[in-house]
Write a protein that holds these residues in place. Structure first.
Motif, mmCIF file in Angstrom:
data_model
loop_
_atom_site.group_PDB
_atom_site.id
_atom_site.type_symbol
_atom_site.label_atom_id
_atom_site.label_comp_id
_atom_site.label_asym_id
_atom_site.label_seq_id
_atom_site.Cartn_x
_atom_site.Cartn_y
_atom_site.Cartn_z
ATOM 1 N N ARG A 308 5.796 -64.658 66.910
ATOM 2 C CA ARG A 308 4.939 -63.363 66.686
ATOM 3 C C ARG A 308 5.717 -62.406 66.277
ATOM 4 N NH1 ARG A 308 2.459 -65.309 71.540
ATOM 5 N NH2 ARG A 308 3.552 -63.610 72.828
ATOM 6 N N ALA A 309 6.990 -62.366 66.446
ATOM 7 C CA ALA A 309 7.752 -61.215 66.266
ATOM 8 C C ALA A 309 8.194 -60.694 65.038
ATOM 9 C CB ALA A 309 9.293 -61.020 66.963
ATOM 10 N N GLY A 310 8.302 -61.875 64.033
ATOM 11 C CA GLY A 310 8.375 -61.833 62.617
ATOM 12 C C GLY A 310 9.598 -61.075 62.268
ATOM 13 N N GLY A 311 10.899 -61.495 62.931
ATOM 14 C CA GLY A 311 12.322 -60.858 62.497
ATOM 15 C C GLY A 311 12.697 -60.122 63.563
ATOM 16 N N VAL A 312 12.728 -60.437 64.930
ATOM 17 C CA VAL A 312 13.136 -59.510 65.679
ATOM 18 C C VAL A 312 14.447 -59.034 65.670
ATOM 19 C CG1 VAL A 312 14.228 -61.540 67.147
ATOM 20 C CG2 VAL A 312 13.145 -59.589 68.485
ATOM 21 N N ARG A 313 15.025 -57.765 66.140
ATOM 22 C CA ARG A 313 16.334 -57.368 66.113
ATOM 23 C C ARG A 313 16.575 -56.601 67.351
ATOM 24 N NH1 ARG A 313 15.925 -59.594 61.560
ATOM 25 N NH2 ARG A 313 17.202 -59.174 59.889
ATOM 26 N N VAL A 314 17.980 -56.513 67.860
ATOM 27 C CA VAL A 314 18.285 -55.929 69.043
ATOM 28 C C VAL A 314 18.596 -54.589 68.751
ATOM 29 C CG1 VAL A 314 19.822 -55.546 70.924
ATOM 30 C CG2 VAL A 314 19.012 -57.842 70.391
ATOM 31 N N PRO A 315 17.718 -53.396 69.098
ATOM 32 C CA PRO A 315 18.080 -52.033 68.628
ATOM 33 C C PRO A 315 19.628 -51.734 69.159
ATOM 34 C CG PRO A 315 15.926 -52.263 69.039
ATOM 35 C CD PRO A 315 16.461 -53.338 69.539
ATOM 36 N N GLY A 316 20.650 -51.526 68.236
ATOM 37 C CA GLY A 316 21.702 -50.924 69.042
ATOM 38 C C GLY A 316 22.077 -49.567 69.397
ATOM 39 N N ALA A 317 23.154 -48.855 69.164
ATOM 40 C CA ALA A 317 23.516 -47.577 69.427
ATOM 41 C C ALA A 317 24.248 -47.051 68.116
ATOM 42 C CB ALA A 317 24.158 -47.467 70.607
ATOM 43 N N PHE A 318 24.105 -45.770 67.841
ATOM 44 C CA PHE A 318 24.787 -45.037 66.742
ATOM 45 C C PHE A 318 26.014 -44.806 67.535
ATOM 46 C CE2 PHE A 318 26.181 -41.351 64.438
ATOM 47 C CZ PHE A 318 26.167 -41.877 63.305
ATOM 48 N N GLU A 319 25.916 -44.480 68.591
ATOM 49 C CA GLU A 319 27.232 -43.711 69.451
ATOM 50 C C GLU A 319 27.123 -44.345 70.660
ATOM 51 O OE1 GLU A 319 29.857 -42.505 71.327
ATOM 52 O OE2 GLU A 319 29.785 -41.956 69.254
ATOM 53 N N PRO A 320 28.196 -45.038 71.154
ATOM 54 C CA PRO A 320 28.062 -45.867 72.379
ATOM 55 C C PRO A 320 28.025 -44.905 73.527
ATOM 56 C CG PRO A 320 29.612 -46.802 71.026
ATOM 57 C CD PRO A 320 29.129 -45.686 70.270
ATOM 58 N N PHE A 321 28.952 -43.872 73.763
ATOM 59 C CA PHE A 321 28.804 -42.793 74.847
ATOM 60 C C PHE A 321 27.424 -42.290 74.889
ATOM 61 C CE2 PHE A 321 29.139 -38.455 76.203
ATOM 62 C CZ PHE A 321 29.388 -38.778 77.694
ATOM 63 N N GLU A 322 26.668 -42.170 73.992
ATOM 64 C CA GLU A 322 25.418 -41.375 73.845
ATOM 65 C C GLU A 322 24.280 -42.418 74.433
ATOM 66 O OE1 GLU A 322 23.864 -39.698 70.291
ATOM 67 O OE2 GLU A 322 22.160 -41.340 70.267
ATOM 68 N N LEU A 323 24.371 -43.825 74.143
ATOM 69 C CA LEU A 323 23.724 -44.853 74.825
ATOM 70 C C LEU A 323 23.958 -44.983 76.049
ATOM 71 C CD1 LEU A 323 23.452 -48.029 75.593
ATOM 72 C CD2 LEU A 323 21.561 -46.653 74.275
ATOM 73 N N ALA A 324 25.189 -44.910 76.804
ATOM 74 C CA ALA A 324 25.748 -45.092 78.146
ATOM 75 C C ALA A 324 24.975 -43.991 78.990
ATOM 76 C CB ALA A 324 27.087 -45.005 78.244
ATOM 77 N N VAL A 325 25.008 -42.789 78.407
ATOM 78 C CA VAL A 325 24.343 -41.667 78.944
ATOM 79 C C VAL A 325 22.880 -41.942 79.205
ATOM 80 C CG1 VAL A 325 23.861 -39.230 78.867
ATOM 81 C CG2 VAL A 325 26.148 -39.988 78.554
ATOM 82 N N ARG A 326 22.131 -42.205 78.290
ATOM 83 C CA ARG A 326 20.877 -42.414 77.935
ATOM 84 C C ARG A 326 20.452 -43.590 79.045
ATOM 85 N NH1 ARG A 326 16.313 -43.518 78.197
ATOM 86 N NH2 ARG A 326 14.613 -43.117 76.887
ATOM 87 N N ALA A 327 21.517 -44.628 79.289
ATOM 88 C CA ALA A 327 20.987 -45.629 80.147
ATOM 89 C C ALA A 327 21.058 -45.284 81.698
ATOM 90 C CB ALA A 327 22.027 -46.761 80.032
#
Length: 494
Positions: A308-327
């Motif tokens: 059903r997904a039709g081309g699933v992707r794992v959204p990554g991170a533009f900036e790893p530190f930013e994503l870690a803070v967000r997590a």
């Protein structure tokens, strides 16, 4: 075709005859009579079978003495899915090369960062890509330069610097060797737009179809950090600071070209290669839907979701530190609540931008700035503040590098030593920030509920079930997370 093995000539030729976009970037066609290599989707007349040989990468084709096609433009092909299978060291090395690891550093230093020997790294590259690490790095510089010459009006000196060449002379020599033309002649052939007074440039980044753009964009929209990111009018926008340049970029979908369009505008020398690499990771453009379908398509739990997904992707991170803070901000709160907290942190600790576009007003705070900031009064618990400051201090001091490790286990082990980061947060950071496709936060309540069809599975039971999804457990997690009937639990807010 298994990307761990040499290309199957008969399968490759059938894909070439059918112009099958699913194989774009998985191999390149080397035509002996012209000494040119092409993508399997090249619109040129199909060469005879006896005149074709097939290479697993553009670097391998060049190492065999073939020149890049000026018509199908191999520089616009999706990246080689070198992480297919259980061996991920090549994928980690490629990410480091995209960040400039071999522009000035050595192969030995790169191997040491990966925790393997230099000879072993060389063998892995030859096995997966058909060329040495140095050859691959040189080819990637070359293809970025070709794309900038073809699609932008940047001055040649800026093209050379943006592509990672250490001098204009090396840039000129490399292009003459590869294309038998000077950079100026290549630009005339491509009829690229003339240089503009604006610093903005636009590039196309290819992918293998299908691509579920709407799902990826919706995922990013719900987690966009106020002031730093925005999703508007079907496009993603954000601020950036990188390599002495700061500005904004926008990403939109061009399904007719099987590509995303990236517009970059900034001050100073634009670090185009690094920005492009980050956008590719953010939107997971090098994913291989065909390989995922083979691995997950028949699974009774995730198979129907994948269909059903039709081309699933794992959204990554533009900036790893930013994503870690967000997590960390997303632990035990809703997606909306975590987004609100992230906006407060940016408003207090981020640097105001000198422009305003689509609600973009700030640059995300640096690790040193966040380590020294007063985070009281933002609605954060004391434990959350300690976790944020511990992460920021470790990154600022260099004791924690948010970069791919020698293995997924190594990356998780490094992260859980930081205060406030447990297995769930570490796997989430590894999946999105470090690009580990097999990361899997098995304790996640939403995953346990979705995998159990409404019945809450024990983490150990989910881990046993997920063994069948290796080495793409991260994709299985995204499929389970983003099913509309699943009521996302608190610890999936990140």
């Amino acid at each position: 075709m298994d990307s761990l093995e040499p290309p199957d000539p008969d399968l490759c030729y059938r894909a070439l005859v059918g112009r099958d976009a699913r194989f774009d970037g998985r191999f390149f066609v080397c035509v002996r009579t012209t000494r040119i290599y092409c993508r399997p989707v090249c619109p040129a007349r199909t060469p005879k079978r006896e005149n074709c040989t097939f290479a697993p990468s553009a670097a391998a084709a060049e190492a065999l003495g073939f020149r890049s096609c000026l018509r199908c433009r191999p520089e616009a092909a999706p990246g080689t899915p070198a992480w297919a299978g259980t061996e991920a060291s090549v994928a980690r090395a490629l990410r480091m090369i995209d960040e400039g690891a071999l522009d000035e550093g050595s192969v030995g230093q790169l191997a040491a960062r990966l925790g393997i020997g230099e000879r072993q790294l060389h063998r892995l590259f030859v096995r997966h890509l058909g060329a040495s690490p140095q050859a691959v790095a040189g080819n990637r510089r070359l293809l970025v330069a070709k794309q900038l010459l073809t699609e932008t009006g940047l001055p040649l000196s800026e093209v050379a610097a943006a592509a990672g060449f250490q001098s204009l002379r090396r840039f000129n020599d490399a292009l003459r060797t590869a294309y038998a033309r000077s950079p100026s002649e290549l630009r005339r052939v491509s009829r690229a737009a003339p240089a503009q007074a604006s610093a903005a440039i636009s590039l196309r980044l290819g992918y293998r179809p299908p691509f579920d753009w709407e799902r990826v964009l919706a995922y990013l929209a719900g987690r966009a950090i106020p002031g730093v990111e925005a999703v508007a009018e079907g496009a993603y926008h954000r601020t950036y600071r990188l390599g002495g340049s700061e500005g904004i970029l926008g990403v939109s979908h061009q399904p007719g070209h099987r590509a995303l369009s990236v517009r970059i505008e900034g001050t100073g020398p634009l670090p185009v290669r690094q920005l492009v690499a980050r956008v590719r990771r953010l939107f997971d453009l090098d994913a291989d839907p065909a390989a995922l379908a083979v691995a997950l398509g028949k699974d009774p739990v995730v198979g129907p979701r994948l269909a059903r997904a039709g081309g699933v992707r794992v959204p990554g991170a533009f900036e790893p530190f930013e994503l870690a803070v967000r997590a960390i901000l997303g632990q035990q709160v809703s997606v909306k609540g975590a987004t609100t907290l992230a906006g407060r942190v940016v408003a207090r600790c981020g640097t105001p931008a000198s422009f305003a576009h689509q609600g973009l007003t700030h640059f995300f705070p640096t690790a040193p700035a966040l380590a020294e900031a007063d985070l009281s009064g933002l609605g954060l618990t004391g434990g959350r503040i300690l976790a944020l400051k511990g992460l920021a201090a470790a990154c600022a001091e260099g004791t924690c590098e948010l970069k791919p490790g020698a293995s997924l286990e190594d990356s998780v082990a490094r992260l859980v030593t930081l205060p406030g980061i447990g297995e769930w947060t570490a796997h989430y950071i590894a999946l999105r920030a470090l690009g580990e496709p097999d990361a899997f936060p098995a304790s996640d309540l939403a995953l346990r509920k979705a995998a159990g069809s409404g019945t809450l599975l024990a983490p150990q039971a989910l881990e046993r079930m997920a063994e069948a999804w290796r080495p793409w457990r991260g994709y299985a997690a995204l499929l389970l997370w983003t099913e509309p009937q699943v009521d996302l639990a608190a610890n999936t807010a990140a």
